[in-house]
Design a protein around this motif. Sequence first.
Motif, PDB file in Angstrom:
ATOM      1  N   VAL A 244       6.129   3.166  -6.526  1.00  0.00           N
ATOM      2  CA  VAL A 244       6.833   2.136  -6.183  1.00  0.00           C
ATOM      3  C   VAL A 244       7.222   2.371  -4.678  1.00  0.00           C
ATOM      4  CG1 VAL A 244       8.796   0.670  -6.502  1.00  0.00           C
ATOM      5  CG2 VAL A 244       7.417   1.811  -8.651  1.00  0.00           C
ATOM      6  N   LYS A 245       8.021   3.520  -4.512  1.00  0.00           N
ATOM      7  CA  LYS A 245       8.453   3.795  -3.058  1.00  0.00           C
ATOM      8  C   LYS A 245       7.212   3.974  -2.014  1.00  0.00           C
ATOM      9  CE  LYS A 245      11.129   6.993  -0.581  1.00  0.00           C
ATOM     10  NZ  LYS A 245       9.967   7.130   0.779  1.00  0.00           N
ATOM     11  N   GLU A 246       6.305   4.459  -2.302  1.00  0.00           N
ATOM     12  CA  GLU A 246       5.063   4.592  -1.300  1.00  0.00           C
ATOM     13  C   GLU A 246       4.543   3.071  -0.952  1.00  0.00           C
ATOM     14  OE1 GLU A 246       4.416   7.123   0.272  1.00  0.00           O
ATOM     15  OE2 GLU A 246       5.947   8.334  -0.713  1.00  0.00           O
ATOM     16  N   THR A 247       4.628   2.407  -2.138  1.00  0.00           N
ATOM     17  CA  THR A 247       3.841   1.050  -1.790  1.00  0.00           C
ATOM     18  C   THR A 247       4.809   0.031  -1.189  1.00  0.00           C
ATOM     19  OG1 THR A 247       2.762   1.105  -4.062  1.00  0.00           O
ATOM     20  CG2 THR A 247       3.256  -1.057  -3.038  1.00  0.00           C
ATOM     21  N   LEU A 254       4.087  -3.060   7.191  1.00  0.00           N
ATOM     22  CA  LEU A 254       3.285  -4.167   7.347  1.00  0.00           C
ATOM     23  C   LEU A 254       4.254  -5.466   7.836  1.00  0.00           C
ATOM     24  CD1 LEU A 254       0.376  -3.462   4.861  1.00  0.00           C
ATOM     25  CD2 LEU A 254       0.171  -3.411   7.254  1.00  0.00           C
ATOM     26  N   LYS A 255       5.043  -5.683   6.998  1.00  0.00           N
ATOM     27  CA  LYS A 255       6.128  -6.892   7.086  1.00  0.00           C
ATOM     28  C   LYS A 255       6.571  -6.924   8.538  1.00  0.00           C
ATOM     29  CE  LYS A 255       9.775  -9.252   5.016  1.00  0.00           C
ATOM     30  NZ  LYS A 255      10.728  -9.450   3.645  1.00  0.00           N
ATOM     31  N   ILE A 286      -3.452   0.464   0.861  1.00  0.00           N
ATOM     32  CA  ILE A 286      -2.330  -0.967   0.639  1.00  0.00           C
ATOM     33  C   ILE A 286      -2.349  -1.625   2.075  1.00  0.00           C
ATOM     34  CG2 ILE A 286      -0.101  -1.747   0.649  1.00  0.00           C
ATOM     35  CD1 ILE A 286      -1.269  -0.534  -2.115  1.00  0.00           C
ATOM     36  N   GLU A 287      -2.326  -0.885   3.131  1.00  0.00           N
ATOM     37  CA  GLU A 287      -2.363  -1.471   4.595  1.00  0.00           C
ATOM     38  C   GLU A 287      -3.967  -2.311   4.660  1.00  0.00           C
ATOM     39  OE1 GLU A 287      -1.991   0.867   7.879  1.00  0.00           O
ATOM     40  OE2 GLU A 287      -0.045   1.814   6.938  1.00  0.00           O
ATOM     41  N   ASN A 288      -5.006  -1.654   3.977  1.00  0.00           N
ATOM     42  CA  ASN A 288      -6.230  -2.324   4.174  1.00  0.00           C
ATOM     43  C   ASN A 288      -6.413  -3.580   3.151  1.00  0.00           C
ATOM     44  OD1 ASN A 288      -8.490  -1.241   5.823  1.00  0.00           O
ATOM     45  ND2 ASN A 288      -8.229   0.628   4.911  1.00  0.00           N
ATOM     46  N   LEU A 289      -5.851  -3.474   2.150  1.00  0.00           N
ATOM     47  CA  LEU A 289      -5.847  -4.739   1.222  1.00  0.00           C
ATOM     48  C   LEU A 289      -5.017  -5.926   1.891  1.00  0.00           C
ATOM     49  CD1 LEU A 289      -5.608  -3.073  -2.390  1.00  0.00           C
ATOM     50  CD2 LEU A 289      -7.641  -3.902  -1.167  1.00  0.00           C
ATOM     51  N   VAL A 290      -3.823  -5.728   2.520  1.00  0.00           N
ATOM     52  CA  VAL A 290      -2.899  -6.652   3.085  1.00  0.00           C
ATOM     53  C   VAL A 290      -3.482  -6.942   4.283  1.00  0.00           C
ATOM     54  CG1 VAL A 290      -0.599  -6.940   3.948  1.00  0.00           C
ATOM     55  CG2 VAL A 290      -0.713  -5.546   2.017  1.00  0.00           C
ATOM     56  N   LYS A 291      -4.086  -6.168   4.994  1.00  0.00           N
ATOM     57  CA  LYS A 291      -4.913  -6.858   6.244  1.00  0.00           C
ATOM     58  C   LYS A 291      -6.022  -7.710   5.835  1.00  0.00           C
ATOM     59  CE  LYS A 291      -3.251  -3.137   9.375  1.00  0.00           C
ATOM     60  NZ  LYS A 291      -3.780  -2.025  10.246  1.00  0.00           N
ATOM     61  N   ASN A 292      -6.816  -7.223   4.839  1.00  0.00           N
ATOM     62  CA  ASN A 292      -7.999  -8.186   4.403  1.00  0.00           C
ATOM     63  C   ASN A 292      -7.418  -9.713   4.085  1.00  0.00           C
ATOM     64  OD1 ASN A 292      -9.970  -6.512   5.071  1.00  0.00           O
ATOM     65  ND2 ASN A 292     -10.372  -6.044   3.046  1.00  0.00           N
ATOM     66  N   GLY A 293      -6.249  -9.673   3.430  1.00  0.00           N
ATOM     67  CA  GLY A 293      -5.679 -10.835   2.939  1.00  0.00           C
ATOM     68  C   GLY A 293      -5.139 -11.611   3.836  1.00  0.00           C
ATOM     69  N   ILE A 294      -4.569 -11.165   5.008  1.00  0.00           N
ATOM     70  CA  ILE A 294      -3.958 -11.669   6.208  1.00  0.00           C
ATOM     71  C   ILE A 294      -5.240 -12.314   7.018  1.00  0.00           C
ATOM     72  CG2 ILE A 294      -2.885 -11.560   8.493  1.00  0.00           C
ATOM     73  CD1 ILE A 294      -1.127  -9.200   7.081  1.00  0.00           C
ATOM     74  N   ASP A 295      -6.266 -11.680   7.144  1.00  0.00           N
ATOM     75  CA  ASP A 295      -7.632 -11.993   7.671  1.00  0.00           C
ATOM     76  C   ASP A 295      -8.244 -13.338   6.901  1.00  0.00           C
ATOM     77  OD1 ASP A 295      -7.447 -10.188   9.614  1.00  0.00           O
ATOM     78  OD2 ASP A 295      -8.752  -8.728   8.857  1.00  0.00           O
ATOM     79  N   ALA A 296      -7.919 -13.071   5.561  1.00  0.00           N
ATOM     80  CA  ALA A 296      -8.539 -14.327   4.739  1.00  0.00           C
ATOM     81  C   ALA A 296      -7.701 -15.583   4.778  1.00  0.00           C
ATOM     82  CB  ALA A 296      -8.748 -13.834   3.242  1.00  0.00           C
ATOM     83  N   MET A 297      -6.479 -15.329   5.124  1.00  0.00           N
ATOM     84  CA  MET A 297      -5.612 -16.815   5.270  1.00  0.00           C
ATOM     85  C   MET A 297      -5.536 -17.046   6.691  1.00  0.00           C
ATOM     86  SD  MET A 297      -2.438 -15.531   3.123  1.00  0.00           S
ATOM     87  CE  MET A 297      -1.874 -14.231   4.094  1.00  0.00           C
ATOM     88  N   LYS A 298      -6.163 -16.434   7.689  1.00  0.00           N
ATOM     89  CA  LYS A 298      -6.262 -16.577   9.199  1.00  0.00           C
ATOM     90  C   LYS A 298      -5.034 -16.672   9.686  1.00  0.00           C
ATOM     91  CE  LYS A 298     -10.351 -19.440   8.652  1.00  0.00           C
ATOM     92  NZ  LYS A 298     -11.558 -18.354   9.108  1.00  0.00           N
ATOM     93  N   GLY A 299      -4.191 -15.658   9.240  1.00  0.00           N
ATOM     94  CA  GLY A 299      -2.960 -15.301   9.938  1.00  0.00           C
ATOM     95  C   GLY A 299      -1.882 -16.552   9.515  1.00  0.00           C
ATOM     96  N   GLY A 348     -13.520  -1.030   5.951  1.00  0.00           N
ATOM     97  CA  GLY A 348     -12.154  -1.482   5.187  1.00  0.00           C
ATOM     98  C   GLY A 348     -12.254  -1.075   3.638  1.00  0.00           C
ATOM     99  N   LEU A 349     -13.052  -1.962   2.934  1.00  0.00           N
ATOM    100  CA  LEU A 349     -13.063  -2.066   1.506  1.00  0.00           C
ATOM    101  C   LEU A 349     -13.860  -0.947   1.079  1.00  0.00           C
ATOM    102  CD1 LEU A 349     -12.982  -5.739   0.427  1.00  0.00           C
ATOM    103  CD2 LEU A 349     -11.210  -4.258   0.446  1.00  0.00           C
ATOM    104  N   SER A 350     -14.878  -0.566   1.789  1.00  0.00           N
ATOM    105  CA  SER A 350     -15.665   0.586   1.342  1.00  0.00           C
ATOM    106  C   SER A 350     -14.870   2.010   1.310  1.00  0.00           C
ATOM    107  CB  SER A 350     -16.759   0.892   2.224  1.00  0.00           C
ATOM    108  OG  SER A 350     -17.641   1.858   2.018  1.00  0.00           O
ATOM    109  N   LEU A 351     -13.905   2.101   2.349  1.00  0.00           N
ATOM    110  CA  LEU A 351     -12.969   3.144   2.395  1.00  0.00           C
ATOM    111  C   LEU A 351     -12.092   3.092   1.254  1.00  0.00           C
ATOM    112  CD1 LEU A 351     -12.714   3.717   6.339  1.00  0.00           C
ATOM    113  CD2 LEU A 351     -13.806   5.221   4.733  1.00  0.00           C
ATOM    114  N   VAL A 352     -11.630   2.009   1.134  1.00  0.00           N
ATOM    115  CA  VAL A 352     -10.519   1.844  -0.038  1.00  0.00           C
ATOM    116  C   VAL A 352     -11.290   2.163  -1.397  1.00  0.00           C
ATOM    117  CG1 VAL A 352      -9.272   0.030  -1.351  1.00  0.00           C
ATOM    118  CG2 VAL A 352      -9.213   0.081   0.996  1.00  0.00           C
ATOM    119  N   LYS A 353     -12.305   1.772  -1.677  1.00  0.00           N
ATOM    120  CA  LYS A 353     -13.008   2.057  -2.866  1.00  0.00           C
ATOM    121  C   LYS A 353     -13.157   3.630  -3.164  1.00  0.00           C
ATOM    122  CE  LYS A 353     -17.114   1.101  -5.721  1.00  0.00           C
ATOM    123  NZ  LYS A 353     -16.488   0.550  -6.997  1.00  0.00           N
TER     124      LYS A 353
END
Length: 384
Positions: A244-247, A254-255, A286-299, A348-353
């Motif tokens: 919980v703390k690490e996340t 990132l915020k 966590i950073e990769n997943l969040v950044k991918n989400g931000i890219d998908a939302m186009k910022g 990104g997601l390849s490294l995450v996996k």
Amino acid sequence: MRMNFNPKNKTSNFILLITSFGIVSLILWNTNSFFKKFKEEERLKMEIWATAQSEFQQSSEDTDLGNLHLKVFQNNTSTPMILVNKDGSYKTNNMDKQKVSDSVYVQNRIRKFESENKPISINQQGEHLATLYYGNSEVLNKLKYYPIALLLIMFLFGAVIFFFFKTNKASEQNKLWAGMAKETAHQIGTPLSSLLGWNELLKSENINPQITKEISKDISRLETITERFSKIGSLPKLDPHDIVKETKDAYDYLKLRSSKLIDFSFSSNVGQLPVLLNRSLYNWTIENLVKNGIDAMKGKGSIHIEIRSEGKQVHVQVSDTGHGIPKSDFQTIFNPGVTSKKRGWGLGLSLVKRIVEEYHKGKIKVLSSNKQGTVMQVTLKALS
């Protein structure tokens, strides 16, 4: 790190594959030819038997010729047959003696034998005496299924070869990405050491302390990146950490560094939960997943991170309000080189996996995705 990708090996493997299939195909063809020849020989044997039957009825029981015909009859111990006389009576050979008295059973056998082999008509001086129906012998029946078994073996052989090449290719890709990561870490190390020295020199000068403080933060960030890349391709050390703390730490980092157009939120159904983690690599996940989400939302949109504990498992879910992922791409997005970005490398997601499944023995998947957004889920094993 030295890696050899020799095209000659691929050519040799291809030649070996073609040769193997050629050998199996040749065996299959020869087996089929042998089956046909064996079947023709059985028919010839039945024709000889039918001729002997016709001649036997003409010969005297006291003659040597009759004894010869009798030997022909007795020598047939493998081929099942039914001899139907012109008056409708019949006699059988090499069949179940307990069932041949049942006329229904005999009629069913006649139909089956007729489908397997063309009946032989027994004539004497132009007069029809009987019809011989015969089936395939036990040896021929076993041989009939041999080509099917061989085809199955050929299919399994091809499947093994296919998965071998596929695994070999994936292994080569993993070595390539690991080598690139380690080389990147090595290349960053030299200018990073220089920056540390220059920053210490700046601290001794009469300049705004806030400047050197921010430079120190960036240097620390570069050190973290270097550490992450250096661990790709080697087994990292895992220690008990509160997930919980690490996340939350990754979330806060990132915020603070993301656009104000992104609405961040965080929730957890547990206060603390120890999990075996490598902090640096988990934060990178966590950073990769969040950044991918931000890219998908186009910022522009919402990012929500949720931690849920279920028994001995903990689920970390990263949700975004982006354009979504087609269901057909749920698995392929984790493959190296797959990306929707014009300038992306698809790492990104390849490294995450790799971090989640190979290093932390967990699972990562696309939990859900539609036009309203995507939910990525990381599942790890809790210590308590």
